[in-house]
Write an enzyme that holds these catalytic residues in place. Structure first.
Site, PDB file in Angstrom:
ATOM      1  N   CYS A 199     -56.731  16.481 -34.276  1.00  0.00           N
ATOM      2  CA  CYS A 199     -55.678  17.496 -34.309  1.00  0.00           C
ATOM      3  C   CYS A 199     -56.107  18.561 -35.308  1.00  0.00           C
ATOM      4  O   CYS A 199     -56.315  18.260 -36.485  1.00  0.00           O
ATOM      5  CB  CYS A 199     -54.330  16.889 -34.708  1.00  0.00           C
ATOM      6  SG  CYS A 199     -52.997  18.110 -34.764  1.00  0.00           S
ATOM      7  N   GLN A 305     -40.482  21.996 -45.127  1.00  0.00           N
ATOM      8  CA  GLN A 305     -41.234  23.078 -44.499  1.00  0.00           C
ATOM      9  C   GLN A 305     -42.574  22.547 -44.016  1.00  0.00           C
ATOM     10  O   GLN A 305     -43.211  21.726 -44.665  1.00  0.00           O
ATOM     11  CB  GLN A 305     -41.425  24.235 -45.471  1.00  0.00           C
ATOM     12  CG  GLN A 305     -40.143  24.965 -45.832  1.00  0.00           C
ATOM     13  CD  GLN A 305     -39.558  25.766 -44.662  1.00  0.00           C
ATOM     14  OE1 GLN A 305     -40.233  26.027 -43.663  1.00  0.00           O
ATOM     15  NE2 GLN A 305     -38.293  26.138 -44.786  1.00  0.00           N
ATOM     16  N   GLU A 361     -24.717  22.709 -48.329  1.00  0.00           N
ATOM     17  CA  GLU A 361     -25.435  22.009 -47.266  1.00  0.00           C
ATOM     18  C   GLU A 361     -24.477  21.059 -46.572  1.00  0.00           C
ATOM     19  O   GLU A 361     -23.592  20.481 -47.213  1.00  0.00           O
ATOM     20  CB  GLU A 361     -26.628  21.251 -47.860  1.00  0.00           C
ATOM     21  CG  GLU A 361     -27.343  20.289 -46.927  1.00  0.00           C
ATOM     22  CD  GLU A 361     -27.875  20.970 -45.684  1.00  0.00           C
ATOM     23  OE1 GLU A 361     -27.652  20.435 -44.589  1.00  0.00           O
ATOM     24  OE2 GLU A 361     -28.512  22.039 -45.805  1.00  0.00           O
ATOM     25  N   CYS A 435     -36.279  30.351 -38.505  1.00  0.00           N
ATOM     26  CA  CYS A 435     -37.382  29.782 -37.729  1.00  0.00           C
ATOM     27  C   CYS A 435     -37.280  30.165 -36.258  1.00  0.00           C
ATOM     28  O   CYS A 435     -37.936  29.567 -35.421  1.00  0.00           O
ATOM     29  CB  CYS A 435     -37.413  28.262 -37.881  1.00  0.00           C
ATOM     30  SG  CYS A 435     -35.886  27.449 -37.369  1.00  0.00           S
TER      31      CYS A 435
END
Length: 478
Positions: A199, A305, A361, A435
């Site tokens: 990968c 992240q 959150e 994102c």
């Protein structure tokens, strides 16, 4: 989507294996019978020229039936200017997915793919682009999304690029079929697995676990069983979560514990299914990551992240925006910053080096990790926390008035309700991290409609060779 090898006639674009390999015995779940496929407009190959590359990375072309409709075609692994013979495969949306037969003429911007699995693995669909073509395409996706939302005045910074072998978080699928264990990523738009041997994006420490995990799971899983393997590279070692593992007996627990020891894992845990509680198997170390000056122990398998380089770019933009707001409000009593959708504190603790931060959150375990780190933090201003579902109950304009800067970093769906509340607020500076360029464009339009000015826009390529793009943007109250 099955990808058969392209016939030998003519050149083949990009890779020597353009068109991919046969899926062979690749495992896939049994599913109810779908509706009968629609017959293609023709069974033979047709000639097309790629006109553009769409949002998913496929070339887009058109083919006109003689005395009939004009069909939109999607051609994997192609570039603008490629002229090919293609064969119709299956309907996709308002067009057709087609399979290349041969390349007649090659457009500019092609590169030799870096990975042997390109063409079958769905993880990296853009390795056939050279760096300049690839970077320009990524930025154009952001421009296009914003243009569709009516935003055309773009203070665009250069694309932030992340290098190969930098991904520190990935979820692989595993499936046992007879005496073989498949471990890897799905083919694109398919449930068939690609059993990966390499990968080019995954961090070497995680890639080194693939072969040993394959051997372990072959011994551990019953035949016909599938599960997900969530890999995260923390500062003190790999964090591995086996999602969908059958209840391990004593022998299985001993085998798993020995695996964690042999491969120096920080943590090894399991859960019965996605969303189920995570159970410990081997907690050899705390499992920590550093956010600014503070060390945090995020929940096993939780969001991080995707790369340290991408995280650094996003943190830098959040800090620059908050600093600009605090400088503007210099001398204001009780200057504070709000971090919305704070997760485990990726942005919270760097921001807390500038001013007190209120972190909000909705996920309980993530907030618990943030709060525990805040209690032990040194070298920062105070951090307060609040558990709140910002989709259902966004901070109101009156609540937002307590802050000189607000940073928000929502999931892919964006934060329309919170963006609307921010648009109606008097917060001097808002920093948006996203994102998803499409949901970002919608939220940005709300802020601009409320009188904010877009001061800075930074595209961040954190998911190398994929269609995904992250964005950091600074808005100032006009």
């Amino acid at each position: 989507m099955s990808r058969r090898p392209a016939p030998s006639r003519g050149k083949t674009p990009g890779s020597k294996s353009f068109g991919g390999k046969s899926s062979g015995g690749r495992p896939q779940p049994r599913r109810p019978a779908a509706r009968p496929p629609v017959e293609p407009p023709t069974t033979g190959p047709v000639e097309i020229t790629v006109e553009t590359v769409g949002a998913l990375g496929d070339g887009v072309a058109h083919w006109q039936e003689p005395y009939g409709p004009n069909h939109r075609l999607f051609v994997p692994q192609t570039l603008v200017g490629d002229r090919l013979m293609v064969r119709f495969a299956q309907e996709r949306g308002e067009g057709w997915l087609v399979e290349p037969v041969s390349l007649l003429a090659e457009g500019p911007g092609r590169a030799e793919p870096a990975c042997r699995h390109f063409g079958t693995c769905g993880g990296c669909t853009l390795q056939h682009m050279d760096p300049d073509t690839y970077g320009a395409w990524k930025v154009e996706q952001l421009r296009h999304a914003l243009s569709r939302a009516g935003i055309t005045d773009l203070p665009m910074a250069p694309l932030v690029r992340t290098p190969p072998h930098a991904r520190r978080r990935a979820v692989l699928a595993a499936a046992r079929r007879g005496r073989r264990l498949w471990l890897g990523f799905n083919e694109r738009a398919s449930h068939r697995l690609v059993d990966i041997e390499e990968c080019t994006v995954l961090a070497p420490r995680l890639m080194a676990l693939i072969a040993p995990l394959r051997a372990l799971l072959l011994d551990l899983l019953p035949d016909e069983h599938t599960l997900d393997v969530a890999l995260t590279l923390l500062d003190d070692g790999p964090d591995v979560v086996l999602v969908g593992l059958p209840q391990p007996d004593l022998g299985a627990l001993e085998m798993l514990g020995a695996f964690a020891e042999a491969h120096d894992l920080a943590r090894l845990t399991w859960s019965k299914r996605p969303g189920a509680p995570v159970e410990p198997i081997a907690l050899r170390r705390t499992g920590v990551v550093r956010f600014g000056p503070v060390t945090v122990s995020p929940p096993a398998g939780s969001f991080l992240q995707a790369s340290a380089e991408g995280e650094a770019a996003l943190v830098a933009e959040a800090l620059a925006g908050a600093s600009a707001a605090l400088a503007q409000e210099k001398g204001a009593q009780g200057a504070r910053v709000a971090d919305l959708f704070a997760g485990s504190g990726t942005l919270t603790f760097p921001l807390a080096t500038l001013a007190p931060v209120h972190a909000v959150e909705g996920d309980g375990p993530a907030l618990t990790a943030l709060e525990a780190a805040a209690r032990q933090a040194a070298g920062t201003h105070s951090v307060t926390v609040e558990r709140r579902d910002l989709f259902k109950e966004p901070l109101s304009p009156s609540e937002l008035s307590a802050y000189q800067a607000v940073v928000f970093d929502p999931p892919r769906a964006g934060a329309a309700s919170q963006a609307a509340a921010l648009a109606a607020s008097n917060v001097p500076v808002v920093v948006a991290i996203s994102c998803n360029p499409v949901s970002f464009a919608r939220d940005a339009a709300l802020l601009l409609g409320g009188g904010y000015v877009l001061e800075r826009l930074v595209p961040v390529d954190q998911f190398l060779w994929s269609p995904h793009l992250e964005v950091a943007a600074r808005f100032r109250r006009g």
